[in-house]
Design a protein around this motif. Structure first.
Motif, PDB file in Angstrom:
ATOM      1  N   GLU A 102     -77.623   5.488  92.659  1.00 47.65           N
ATOM      2  CA  GLU A 102     -78.040   5.779  94.028  1.00 47.65           C
ATOM      3  C   GLU A 102     -78.808   4.562  94.525  1.00 47.65           C
ATOM      4  OE1 GLU A 102     -80.406   9.182  96.634  1.00 47.65           O
ATOM      5  OE2 GLU A 102     -80.430   9.275  94.447  1.00 47.65           O
ATOM      6  N   VAL A 103     -78.377   3.994  95.662  1.00 50.60           N
ATOM      7  CA  VAL A 103     -78.953   2.722  96.090  1.00 50.60           C
ATOM      8  C   VAL A 103     -79.373   2.748  97.549  1.00 50.60           C
ATOM      9  CG1 VAL A 103     -77.549   1.435  94.433  1.00 50.60           C
ATOM     10  CG2 VAL A 103     -76.737   1.702  96.782  1.00 50.60           C
ATOM     11  N   GLU A 104     -80.395   1.970  97.841  1.00 52.73           N
ATOM     12  CA  GLU A 104     -80.755   1.614  99.198  1.00 52.73           C
ATOM     13  C   GLU A 104     -80.321   0.165  99.404  1.00 52.73           C
ATOM     14  OE1 GLU A 104     -84.886   2.217  99.788  1.00 52.73           O
ATOM     15  OE2 GLU A 104     -84.807   4.381  99.422  1.00 52.73           O
ATOM     16  N   TRP A 145     -82.050  -4.360  91.935  1.00 55.38           N
ATOM     17  CA  TRP A 145     -82.353  -3.442  90.828  1.00 55.38           C
ATOM     18  C   TRP A 145     -83.528  -2.527  91.148  1.00 55.38           C
ATOM     19  CZ3 TRP A 145     -79.300  -1.914  87.214  1.00 55.38           C
ATOM     20  CH2 TRP A 145     -78.232  -2.736  86.822  1.00 55.38           C
ATOM     21  N   GLY A 146     -84.470  -2.992  91.917  1.00 53.55           N
ATOM     22  CA  GLY A 146     -85.589  -2.140  92.291  1.00 53.55           C
ATOM     23  C   GLY A 146     -85.225  -1.092  93.325  1.00 53.55           C
ATOM     24  N   GLN A 147     -84.000  -1.153  93.849  1.00 49.57           N
ATOM     25  CA  GLN A 147     -83.528  -0.194  94.850  1.00 49.57           C
ATOM     26  C   GLN A 147     -82.455   0.729  94.291  1.00 49.57           C
ATOM     27  OE1 GLN A 147     -82.447  -3.473  97.529  1.00 49.57           O
ATOM     28  NE2 GLN A 147     -83.864  -2.622  99.038  1.00 49.57           N
ATOM     29  N   ARG A 148     -82.381   0.821  92.978  1.00 51.16           N
ATOM     30  CA  ARG A 148     -81.349   1.643  92.336  1.00 51.16           C
ATOM     31  C   ARG A 148     -81.984   2.699  91.432  1.00 51.16           C
ATOM     32  NH1 ARG A 148     -77.139  -3.012  90.023  1.00 51.16           N
ATOM     33  NH2 ARG A 148     -77.237  -4.395  91.845  1.00 51.16           N
ATOM     34  N   PHE A 149     -81.334   3.857  91.384  1.00 50.57           N
ATOM     35  CA  PHE A 149     -81.725   4.888  90.426  1.00 50.57           C
ATOM     36  C   PHE A 149     -80.452   5.460  89.833  1.00 50.57           C
ATOM     37  CE2 PHE A 149     -83.297   8.637  88.498  1.00 50.57           C
ATOM     38  CZ  PHE A 149     -84.662   8.455  88.308  1.00 50.57           C
TER      39      PHE A 149
END
Length: 312
Positions: free
Chosen positions: A254-256, A261-265
């Motif tokens: 899930e990305v913004e 990488w800091g915007q992914r889960f």
């Protein structure tokens, strides 16, 4: 009100006969609208709704809708329900009025399964599915259902065709494409952006088929994004997909935008945590698992470091 069927065909539909000349269609629609508005053409014709109600073809029931979010000057003429002026009931194309269902149909038997949007006619189908069918007709306006804006002019998308009708679509933000107007940031990975399946065609595996197609299209990419926020219904589809295809668990995030990488889960991890929370009745943000998240989601030497088994 409609063109005659081609030889050998029982019916023709816009997607089969529209040339790739959107400006010509817009100019013709503007001329038709001006005649009605100025009284140069008195129309006694009506358009019959599925309910049996008839809508008179007059300027007060017509409006222009922008097809693209990035080029609002490109518009199509639509007929609205006088009782609900936000609900479109027909589209004016090729000097004829077409119902929503006819716009979504095809007489071409080769249109079956997922097919890339390429022609102007297919752009019309994508617009109708996204902005009219989902945006107004099949979305629960009373809850927090997600809402999609019209797609950009050159948005990459695929339509799902089944038994002569368009029943869904998904769109993609390509790696390297701009994240949006007013920014120079570009997506760092391919992103599965918008997706829709018509109500009558749900629970038939079409969402899973679209995800499978997306993953297969970008086989060489180590990480793939799903646009944030993800709706609860889409999470159910993702859960089933990742149970069916465990090899994709480390690829889907899930990305913004732009997807650093800091915007992914990781989606599989999130599914696991949600289910564990439901099973245990424990808020996992306050347990030891929370301290493990940075390690679990960390990218290490080209591989994804994650628990080997979730939802076993």
């Amino acid at each position: 009100m409609k063109p005659k069927a081609m030889c050998g065909a029982t019916e023709v539909y816009p997607v089969d006969i529209l040339e790739d000349d959107p400006q010509a269609y817009q100019t013709a629609a503007e001329g038709y609208y001006d005649l009605l508005r100025d009284g140069g053409q008195t129309s006694t014709e009506v358009f019959s709704l599925p309910t049996g109600e008839q809508v008179r073809l007059e300027s007060s029931s017509l409006c222009f809708c922008s097809m693209y979010c990035d080029e609002p000057q490109h518009k199509i003429l639509v007929l609205v329900n006088p009782q609900d002026t936000k609900t479109v009931v027909a589209v004016y194309l090729k000097e004829s009025w077409w119902s929503m269902e006819d716009v979504l149909r095809t007489s071409d038997p080769t249109r079956e399964g997922l097919m890339k949007v390429q022609s102007f006619g297919e752009r019309i189908v994508l617009f109708v599915l996204n902005t009219i069918v989902f945006g107004r007709l099949e979305r629960n306006l009373d809850d927090d259902d997600m809402f999609f804006l019209p797609h950009p002019t050159k948005e990459q998308a695929k339509i799902m065709w089944r038994d002569g009708a368009a029943v869904g679509f998904y769109s993609i933000k390509r790696k390297g494409s701009l994240c949006g107007g007013g920014t120079s940031a570009c997506y760092l990975l391919p992103v599965f952006d918008t997706v829709f399946v018509r109500r009558k065609n749900r629970c038939q595996g079409l969402g899973t088929a679209m995800l499978r197609d997306f993953c297969d299209t970008f086989q060489e990419d180590e990480a793939l994004g799903i646009s944030c926020p993800i709706s609860p219904a889409m999470y159910k589809v993702l859960r089933q997909f990742l149970l069916t295809y465990p090899g994709e668990r480390g690829r889907l995030w899930e990305v913004e935008p732009p997807g650093a990488w800091g915007q992914r889960f990781n989606i599989w991890l999130k599914v696991y945590l949600q289910e564990a929370k439901l099973q245990d009745g424990v808020d996992h943000q306050r347990t030891r698992n929370d301290t493990e998240l940075p390690r679990i989601c960390q990218k290490r030497e080209g591989s994804w470091d994650a628990p080997e088994t979730f939802l076993a």
